[in-house]
Structure formats: C-alpha cells, structure tokens
Write a protein that holds these residues in place. Structure first.
Motif, PDB file in Angstrom:
ATOM      1  N   UNK A  82       0.860  -1.298  -0.073  1.00 54.66           N
ATOM      2  CA  UNK A  82       0.050  -0.106   0.081  1.00 54.66           C
ATOM      3  C   UNK A  82       0.799   1.216   0.103  1.00 54.66           C
ATOM      4  N   UNK A  83       1.924   1.312   0.867  1.00 54.34           N
ATOM      5  CA  UNK A  83       2.847   2.575   1.124  1.00 54.34           C
ATOM      6  C   UNK A  83       3.529   2.658  -0.311  1.00 54.34           C
ATOM      7  N   UNK A  84       3.776   1.643  -1.169  1.00 59.78           N
ATOM      8  CA  UNK A  84       4.735   2.093  -2.352  1.00 59.78           C
ATOM      9  C   UNK A  84       3.513   2.031  -3.554  1.00 59.78           C
ATOM     10  N   UNK A  85       2.314   2.006  -3.374  1.00 58.95           N
ATOM     11  CA  UNK A  85       1.272   1.922  -4.376  1.00 58.95           C
ATOM     12  C   UNK A  85       1.714   0.695  -5.446  1.00 58.95           C
ATOM     13  N   UNK A  86       1.881  -0.432  -4.809  1.00 54.92           N
ATOM     14  CA  UNK A  86       2.361  -1.481  -5.691  1.00 54.92           C
ATOM     15  C   UNK A  86       3.547  -1.285  -6.586  1.00 54.92           C
ATOM     16  N   UNK A  87       4.474  -0.792  -5.884  1.00 53.78           N
ATOM     17  CA  UNK A  87       5.712  -0.121  -6.465  1.00 53.78           C
ATOM     18  C   UNK A  87       5.643   0.507  -7.860  1.00 53.78           C
ATOM     19  N   UNK A  88       4.683   1.196  -7.917  1.00 53.73           N
ATOM     20  CA  UNK A  88       4.003   2.184  -9.104  1.00 53.73           C
ATOM     21  C   UNK A  88       3.457   1.146 -10.013  1.00 53.73           C
ATOM     22  N   UNK A 107      -8.697  -3.342  -7.487  1.00 57.38           N
ATOM     23  CA  UNK A 107      -8.267  -2.618  -8.574  1.00 57.38           C
ATOM     24  C   UNK A 107      -7.028  -3.241  -8.985  1.00 57.38           C
ATOM     25  N   UNK A 108      -6.230  -4.208  -8.274  1.00 56.93           N
ATOM     26  CA  UNK A 108      -5.012  -4.567  -8.465  1.00 56.93           C
ATOM     27  C   UNK A 108      -5.157  -5.943  -9.146  1.00 56.93           C
ATOM     28  N   UNK A 109      -6.568  -6.223  -9.184  1.00 57.03           N
ATOM     29  CA  UNK A 109      -6.659  -7.791  -9.778  1.00 57.03           C
ATOM     30  C   UNK A 109      -6.949  -7.844 -11.283  1.00 57.03           C
ATOM     31  N   UNK A 111      -6.109  -9.269 -15.439  1.00 53.22           N
ATOM     32  CA  UNK A 111      -5.435 -10.293 -16.526  1.00 53.22           C
ATOM     33  C   UNK A 111      -3.998  -9.922 -16.291  1.00 53.22           C
ATOM     34  N   UNK A 112      -2.969 -10.373 -16.142  1.00 48.64           N
ATOM     35  CA  UNK A 112      -1.540 -10.171 -16.235  1.00 48.64           C
ATOM     36  C   UNK A 112      -1.083  -9.537 -15.004  1.00 48.64           C
ATOM     37  N   UNK A 113      -1.664  -9.045 -14.199  1.00 49.59           N
ATOM     38  CA  UNK A 113      -1.197  -8.527 -12.793  1.00 49.59           C
ATOM     39  C   UNK A 113      -0.396  -9.324 -12.326  1.00 49.59           C
ATOM     40  N   UNK A 114       1.000  -8.422 -11.886  1.00 47.48           N
ATOM     41  CA  UNK A 114       2.082  -9.405 -11.368  1.00 47.48           C
ATOM     42  C   UNK A 114       1.956  -9.347  -9.996  1.00 47.48           C
ATOM     43  N   UNK A 115       0.733  -9.018  -9.452  1.00 46.62           N
ATOM     44  CA  UNK A 115       0.605  -9.315  -7.656  1.00 46.62           C
ATOM     45  C   UNK A 115      -0.738 -10.367  -7.488  1.00 46.62           C
TER      46      UNK A 115
END
Ligand SMILES: NC(=O)c1ccc[n+]([C@@H]2O[C@H](COP(=O)([O-])OP(=O)(O)OC[C@H]3O[C@@H](n4cnc5c(N)ncnc54)[C@H](OP(=O)(O)O)[C@@H]3O)[C@@H](O)[C@H]2O)c1
Length: 204
Positions: A82-88, A107-109, A111-115
């Motif tokens: 959260x602090x890094x906003x997913x490293x940008x 919002x971070x889920x 197709x192709x998300x690295x997380x």
C-alpha cells in the motif's frame, strides 16, 4: 528449491524505515536516507524492462545484477504494497509478487497483474512463490514477514544493505522476534558507496 531470503536496506540501528511512515512519507521520517546509496555511485545501473536508472559503485552494480538474476518471486506484506502503491505498477525486480494481507484490493486484480493477494497465511504465500520461482530464490519483506519467517524456521538467508545512519526509530527489522538466540554465519560482505551489502546464512 531456491532459498528464502530477505533483501532490505537497513540502518545501523536496525530500522528499515524512519518513524511515522505513511502516505506522505512511505519510508518514514528520514527513511529516504536508506535509499540514498542507489544514487551515490558513479556507475550507471539500468533496471531491465524499466526506465529506472541507479548510480552505484561497480561492486553494487554487480550485486544488484546478481540479485535480479537469482530472484524468482517475492512475498511482501500489505503495508509495503500500500505504501508503495504496488511499486508503481510492478516491482523493480520484475518478478511475481505475492502480497499477504487481510483483504484483496480489487483494482489490482486483473489479467496479467504481477500481484497475487494471499489471505490464507505465510506458508501458503511462500508455497505459491516457490512454485513460480523454481530454482531461484524467493525474496521476503518487510519486517513483519521476515520476523514470521524466522520464527517458523523458513528463512535461509538474510541479505542486508547496511546504511551508515542511525535513524533512532521506525520499523525495526528484528523487533518482536520473541525467540533467540538465532545463530547466523556471515557468508559475504561487499563494500559499496554509501552501503555495505551483507549476507548471512541462518544456521538451522
Ligand atoms: N528498507 C527497505 O528496504 C524497505 C523495503 C520495503 C519496505 N520497507 C518499509 O517497511 C515498512 C513496512 O513493513 P511492516 O513490517 O510494517 O509491514 P509489511 O510486512 O509490509 O505488511 C504488514 C501487513 O502484512 C499483512 N500480513 C503480515 N503477515 C500476514 C499473515 N501471516 N497473514 C495475512 N496477512 C499478513 C498484514 O496486512 P493487513 O493489515 O491487511 O492484515 C500486515 O498488517 C514500511 O515503512 C516500508 O516503507 C522498507
């Protein structure tokens, strides 16, 4: 299977961020000093697949290149995410990141998300990370995850980028361990500019 190891910048008094970290100061008050070594040298180190350029010593550039080549996945806690906003958008090492937390930021889920967001515990996150890392290492952070790995006997190596500063407070890397002593063997020391890269094997 690859090793499980840390890879964090730390002050001489053991903090990985200064006091009062938050959206305004992701590294806490004074914590940016922990990252100053990325711009303290005279050799250009470009992160592949990224616009990021670091200025480091030759020794540090070799160390960073080796870390990148040997890291297959990461497990991080949700505060860092959260602090890094997913490293940008993706981690600078450009590997899959398994984020441990109590909820999924939808919002971070995509197709192709690295997380990948993991809610069923550290061992599940490590298992998933090891599966994608194969022979390569799994890097873990930040402090809360490292401490849990140590307590569970799951950490193989401690890589520290030791910075010559006393922060006086903040997030302590080895706080709350509650167990010990834990013997370590120092297996490598690399002097850089503004940083010393230390590697310790956790004796099991
Ligand atoms: N110096 C460096 O190289 C470096 C690198 C990265 C980060 N940092 C700093 O490190 C600090 C963050 O570290 P931190 O130790 O406070 O937090 P963290 O490890 O990044 O995240 C902690 C959070 O992870 C989740 N979590 C941890 N263990 C879990 C488990 N077993 N199951 C489910 N969820 C779990 C929880 O999230 P929920 O609250 O969602 O439950 C917990 O609040 C920040 O100040 C950051 O700037 C420094």
């Amino acid at each position: 299977m690859g090793k499980v190891r840390t890879g964090l910048s730390v002050s001489l008094d053991g903090f990985i961020s200064g006091p009062n970290d938050g959206p305004e100061a992701p590294m806490g008050v004074g914590g940016e000093r922990l990252m100053a070594w990325y711009a303290a040298g005279d050799i250009e180190y470009r992160l592949p697949e990224s616009d990021m350029v670091f200025m480091v010593s030759t020794q540090t550039a070799e160390y960073l290149a080796e870390t990148r080549a040997t890291t297959g996945a990461l497990v991080f806690g949700r505060r860092t995410f959260d602090l890094t906003h997913g490293w940008g958008g993706k981690h600078p090492l450009d590997v899959p990141v398994f984020v441990l937390g109590g909820s999924v930021p939808e919002e971070w889920v995509y197709e192709g998300s690295p997380f990948t967001f993991v809610m069923d515990g550290l061992e599940s996150a490590l298992g998933q990370a090891k599966a994608v890392a194969g022979e390569k290492a799994v890097g873990v952070g930040a402090a809360s995850i490292v401490q849990q790995c140590i307590k569970l006997g799951l950490l193989d190596e401690i890589h520290l980028d030791l910075v010559p500063v006393l922060l006086g407070g903040g997030v302590s890397l080895f706080d709350h361990l509650g167990i010990g002593p834990i013997d370590l063997e120092c297996t490598r020391m690399i002097g850089g500019t503004g940083v010393t890269h230390l590697t310790f094997r956790v004796v099991k």
